[in-house]
Design a protein around this motif. Structure first.
Motif, PDB file in Angstrom:
ATOM      1  N   THR A  92       0.828  -1.201   0.000  1.00 38.32           N
ATOM      2  CA  THR A  92       0.000   0.000   0.000  1.00 38.32           C
ATOM      3  C   THR A  92       0.862   1.250   0.000  1.00 38.32           C
ATOM      4  O   THR A  92       0.627   2.182  -0.788  1.00 38.32           O
ATOM      5  N   CYS A 151      -6.073   0.708 -11.016  1.00 36.28           N
ATOM      6  CA  CYS A 151      -5.632   0.829  -9.627  1.00 36.28           C
ATOM      7  C   CYS A 151      -6.816   1.034  -8.696  1.00 36.28           C
ATOM      8  O   CYS A 151      -6.945   0.352  -7.678  1.00 36.28           O
ATOM      9  N   GLN A 201      -8.050  -1.645  -5.964  1.00 34.15           N
ATOM     10  CA  GLN A 201      -7.760  -1.240  -4.583  1.00 34.15           C
ATOM     11  C   GLN A 201      -8.916  -0.433  -3.988  1.00 34.15           C
ATOM     12  O   GLN A 201      -8.708   0.390  -3.097  1.00 34.15           O
ATOM     13  N   ASN A 243      -9.115  -0.116  -0.358  1.00 30.80           N
ATOM     14  CA  ASN A 243      -7.958   0.495   0.320  1.00 30.80           C
ATOM     15  C   ASN A 243      -8.062   2.007   0.139  1.00 30.80           C
ATOM     16  O   ASN A 243      -7.636   2.565  -0.873  1.00 30.80           O
TER      17      ASN A 243
END
Length: 446
Positions: free
Chosen positions: A103, A139, A143, A146
């Motif tokens: 991350t 991305c 993610q 996240n």
């Protein structure tokens, strides 16, 4: 220049050229030394310095890769015209690494790319050719849970969308990339993570909507409905006194998205996406909440109210039914463009039906207009005359009430002291008032 810092950078560069067990420590020291702007140029002027960093960036040692990205991130903060082009050899790796890694590593890659995006046309062209838009889309899709990475994607994309050639070259690519639905999905703040990801993505949506490239794409993905729902939630919280720190940073782009999207087409085509009438109450709550601390933000709230009511009799009726008009009338003394926008909203209501004009008068608009007619702001006086004409034309009772508030003498003063449109409007109103009085006086007895 701090010669000791420059000497340290040169020394670290030479040590890194001879790989060994201490290279991780040397890279860490270099990333810290590069925080000093005076040393950044010293580093890139060393022969093969960027080639060295790219070597560590593309190598197999994960810690060296991380520290190499830290070095590039520090360099990307520089606004020296030679810095961004110097970093170009590293950008293919930065883009590739958006699909994996840790991350923190992905965040650093994103923020480095975001810093490089606005610097020069050549760098931006190269990044677009290397596929930065699809890389960002992949991305955020991979993610999406996240939020730290999502926030970084939002930052990088917003940097791209603010550049001078965005409308022509970048926004069409973004709209076709699959990014919009992902940006919309992040708008609702996470109670544990905070507002930051939602703020970054909301600003991206603002830059997309204000370009007017093709808002149909965003409307098709439910952008108007999403913004409306969130503003209802935020306005409701503010009305209850729950104003989270930094909330205005999210409200700003949401209001702008809403206002821009409402300008995209006829209101009858968009009304189903606006949501329920609670949005009107939410906007009034936000207007009141930021009136003293953020007057420009209060004006944005009034602007969205104006766009909502300009072509919608239903929403004008709802403003009256929800008893929100008296609160709006109380804002007419405020300057900084708030009062003119509020008066436009009230004018929208008055334009719809004569019955609405009577309700506006009953809500106290006539004495408020008598006050605004005395203002030095010509736009305010002109708008007041326009709204006033609609009111007095709605029926003799309203015209008589205006006369009781010394309205005729106010009109005579404007007629005497003004020129152009204001004088014509005042004269027209005076003639209408006198005619109304004659009609009332000459009503035959029953």
């Amino acid at each position: 220049m701090d010669t000791s810092s420059a000497d340290q950078v040169v020394d670290l560069f030479r040590k890194l050229q001879h790989s060994g067990l201490e290279r991780e420590a040397h890279l860490t020291a270099l990333s810290k030394a590069l925080r000093n702007p005076s040393t950044q140029l010293t580093f890139v002027k060393q022969e093969n310095s960027m080639h060295l960093l790219v070597g560590f960036l593309s190598g197999s040692n994960a810690q060296c890769r991380l520290q190499a990205v830290r070095c590039l991130h520090e360099l990307s903060h520089s606004h020296h015209p030679s810095m961004a082009p110097a970093c170009l050899p590293a950008t293919p790796y930065l883009l590739t690494y958006l699909s994996g890694q840790s991350t923190k590593f992905t965040e650093l890659c994103l923020y480095t790319l975001g810093n490089l995006c606005p610097e020069t046309d050549a760098v931006r062209e190269k990044l677009l050719a290397q596929g930065i838009i699809p890389a960002l889309a992949n991305c955020i899709e991979n993610q999406r849970h996240n939020l730290a990475v999502v926030e970084a994607v939002g930052f990088t994309l917003s940097q791209l969308l603010q550049t001078k050639d965005a409308a022509k070259k970048i926004i069409p690519m973004v709209l076709a990339s699959g990014l919009p639905p992902h940006l919309l999905s992040v708008l609702t703040p996470d109670p544990q993570f905070g507002l930051a990801p939602a703020i970054e993505c909301a600003w991206c949506l603002h830059y997309l909507t204000c370009s007017n490239v093709d808002n149909r794409v965003l409307l098709a993905h439910g952008a108007l409905s999403q913004c409306s729902t969130l503003l209802v939630s935020l306005g409701g919280a503010v009305a209850k006194g729950n104003k989270e720190e930094g909330l205005e940073l999210l409200v700003w782009p949401l209001l702008r998205c809403m206002g821009n999207l409402l300008s995209s087409g006829p209101m009858e085509d968009l009304s189903t996406q606006v949501g329920d009438v609670r949005l009107l109450a939410a906007l009034c709550a936000l207007l009141q909440a930021f009136l003293q601390t953020q007057p420009a933000l209060a004006r944005e709230s009034a602007w969205v109210l104006n766009n909502l009511t300009a072509d919608s009799s239903a929403l004008c009726s709802a403003l009256l039914a929800l008893n929100l008009v008296p609160g709006l009338i109380q804002l007419l003394p405020f300057s900084q463009g708030i009062n003119t926008m509020i008066l436009r909203v009230l004018g929208n209501i008055a334009h719809k039906k004569k019955d609405y004009c009577v309700q506006l008068a009953q809500a106290g608009l006539l004495p408020a207009l008598c006050a605004t007619l005395k203002m030095a702001n010509q736009e305010m006086v002109t708008l007041s005359l326009e709204v006033l004409f609609l009111l007095v034309a709605s029926g003799p009772q309203v015209a008589e009430e205006f006369a009781r508030h010394s309205g005729l003498s106010l009109l005579e003063a404007i007629q005497y002291n003004s020129e152009g449109e204001m004088r014509l409007r005042a004269t027209h109103l005076l003639e209408h008032q006198l005619l109304s009085h004659r009609m009332v006086d000459n009503v035959p007895s029953q």
